[in-house]
Design an enzyme around this catalytic site. Structure first.
Site, PDB file in Angstrom:
ATOM      1  CE  LYS A  41      -3.173  -2.267   3.260  1.00  0.00           C
ATOM      2  NZ  LYS A  41      -2.511  -3.081   4.307  1.00  0.00           N
ATOM      3  N   GLY A  42       2.144   1.078   0.352  1.00  0.00           N
ATOM      4  CA  GLY A  42       3.005   2.226   0.630  1.00  0.00           C
ATOM      5  C   GLY A  42       3.116   3.244  -0.484  1.00  0.00           C
ATOM      6  CG  ASP A 101      15.194  -1.459   3.922  1.00  0.00           C
ATOM      7  OD1 ASP A 101      15.937  -0.592   4.384  1.00  0.00           O
ATOM      8  OD2 ASP A 101      14.851  -2.467   4.564  1.00  0.00           O
ATOM      9  CE  LYS A 129      14.997   3.316   5.680  1.00  0.00           C
ATOM     10  NZ  LYS A 129      14.533   2.288   6.641  1.00  0.00           N
ATOM     11  CB  VAL A 151      11.213   7.313   7.239  1.00  0.00           C
ATOM     12  CG1 VAL A 151      12.549   7.968   7.544  1.00  0.00           C
ATOM     13  CG2 VAL A 151      11.325   6.412   6.017  1.00  0.00           C
TER      14      VAL A 151
HETATM   15  P1  IMP Z   1      13.158  -4.460   0.901  1.00  0.00           P
HETATM   16  O1  IMP Z   1      12.735  -5.726   0.222  1.00  0.00           O
HETATM   17  O2  IMP Z   1      14.045  -4.734   2.074  1.00  0.00           O
HETATM   18  O3  IMP Z   1      13.804  -3.450  -0.048  1.00  0.00           O
HETATM   19  O4  IMP Z   1      11.845  -3.872   1.543  1.00  0.00           O
HETATM   20  C1  IMP Z   1      11.312  -2.674   1.143  1.00  0.00           C
HETATM   21  C2  IMP Z   1       9.982  -2.472   1.858  1.00  0.00           C
HETATM   22  O5  IMP Z   1      10.174  -2.447   3.278  1.00  0.00           O
HETATM   23  C3  IMP Z   1       9.381  -1.141   1.500  1.00  0.00           C
HETATM   24  O6  IMP Z   1       8.569  -1.213   0.355  1.00  0.00           O
HETATM   25  C4  IMP Z   1       8.597  -0.806   2.750  1.00  0.00           C
HETATM   26  O7  IMP Z   1       7.323  -1.414   2.686  1.00  0.00           O
HETATM   27  C5  IMP Z   1       9.380  -1.438   3.871  1.00  0.00           C
HETATM   28  N1  IMP Z   1      10.274  -0.448   4.521  1.00  0.00           N
HETATM   29  C6  IMP Z   1      11.617  -0.375   4.419  1.00  0.00           C
HETATM   30  N2  IMP Z   1      12.118   0.645   5.155  1.00  0.00           N
HETATM   31  C7  IMP Z   1      11.050   1.239   5.716  1.00  0.00           C
HETATM   32  C8  IMP Z   1      10.904   2.399   6.595  1.00  0.00           C
HETATM   33  O8  IMP Z   1      11.861   3.092   6.984  1.00  0.00           O
HETATM   34  N3  IMP Z   1       9.627   2.698   6.972  1.00  0.00           N
HETATM   35  C9  IMP Z   1       8.542   1.991   6.568  1.00  0.00           C
HETATM   36  N4  IMP Z   1       8.628   0.919   5.748  1.00  0.00           N
HETATM   37  C10 IMP Z   1       9.871   0.542   5.336  1.00  0.00           C
HETATM   38 MG    MG Z   2       6.560  -1.209   0.039  1.00  0.00          MG
END
Ligand code: IMP
Ligand code: MG
Length: 177
Positions: A41-42, A101, A129, A151
């Site tokens: 949903k983000g 992330d 990040k 965040v």
């Molecule tokens: P990844 O597979 O580790 O890149 O996960 C990315 C997902 O983790 C993003 O789409 C967010 O839903 C969640 N996420 C990563 N960092 C944050 C943060 O600082 N705040 C809120 N959600 C985060």
């Molecule tokens: Mg996400």
């Protein structure tokens, strides 16, 4: 006590940057229709603000994925809860993400979408990040690079809360209510 949240990027700064991103997309894809794919949903808040400022034809679709992992760490094992409604074959696709992330979720999604033969495929994210990256993801555009802090706001949640904050905030201290 309530959770203490401080402003990292103000509403004005986010809105101004999204306007710039929309202008670049409108110029880069001039004469085409751009098909935005949001990851629920983000990315919804970012995607709406972006789409409203794009001046060329825009179509939208959404996917919903869950990434299995321990705690806050994603594993790269991704389950599709909702797939696209429409085909992307032959279309100019931009995947719109809220925050990058580790890159595990997005790299999996990009691999799947590439196999569906879009005319072009790019990825943009509001926040990045870079210090956290485990799997590389090629980004066409980033709103803001941020430090390794958790965040919230502008679609991003902490335990499903704070998605509706109109700015990007950092949770400084968790409350007890
Ligand atoms: P990844 O597979 O580790 O890149 O996960 C990315 C997902 O983790 C993003 O789409 C967010 O839903 C969640 N996420 C990563 N960092 C944050 C943060 O600082 N705040 C809120 N959600 C985060
Ligand atoms: Mg996400």
């Amino acid at each position: 006590m309530k959770d203490q949240i401080s402003v990292l990027i103000s509403e004005e700064e986010v809105d101004a940057r999204i306007k710039e991103m929309a202008e670049k997309i409108s110029a880069d894809y001039a004469g085409k229709t751009v098909h935005l794919i949001g990851i629920l949903k983000g990315s919804v808040f970012f995607m709406c603000e972006l789409a409203k400022r794009i001046t060329i034809p825009v179509t939208l679709d959404f996917i919903s994925v869950s990434s299995y992992g321990k705690g806050t760490q994603s594993s790269g094992v991704v389950k599709f809860n909702k797939d696209l409604d429409e085909t992307i074959e032959g279309r100019d696709v931009i995947i719109v993400e809220d925050i990058l992330d580790s890159g595990r979720t997005l790299s999996y999604v990009v691999d799947i979408m590439k196999r569906r033969n879009p005319a072009s495929l790019e990825v943009i994210t509001l926040l990045d990040k870079p210090d956290r990256r485990v799997v590389p993801v090629t980004l066409a555009m980033t709103g803001f690079e941020i430090p390794d802090k958790f965040v919230v706001g502008y679609g991003l949640d902490y335990a499903q809360k704070y998605r509706n904050l109109p700015y990007i905030g950092v949770v400084d201290q968790l409350g007890d209510e």
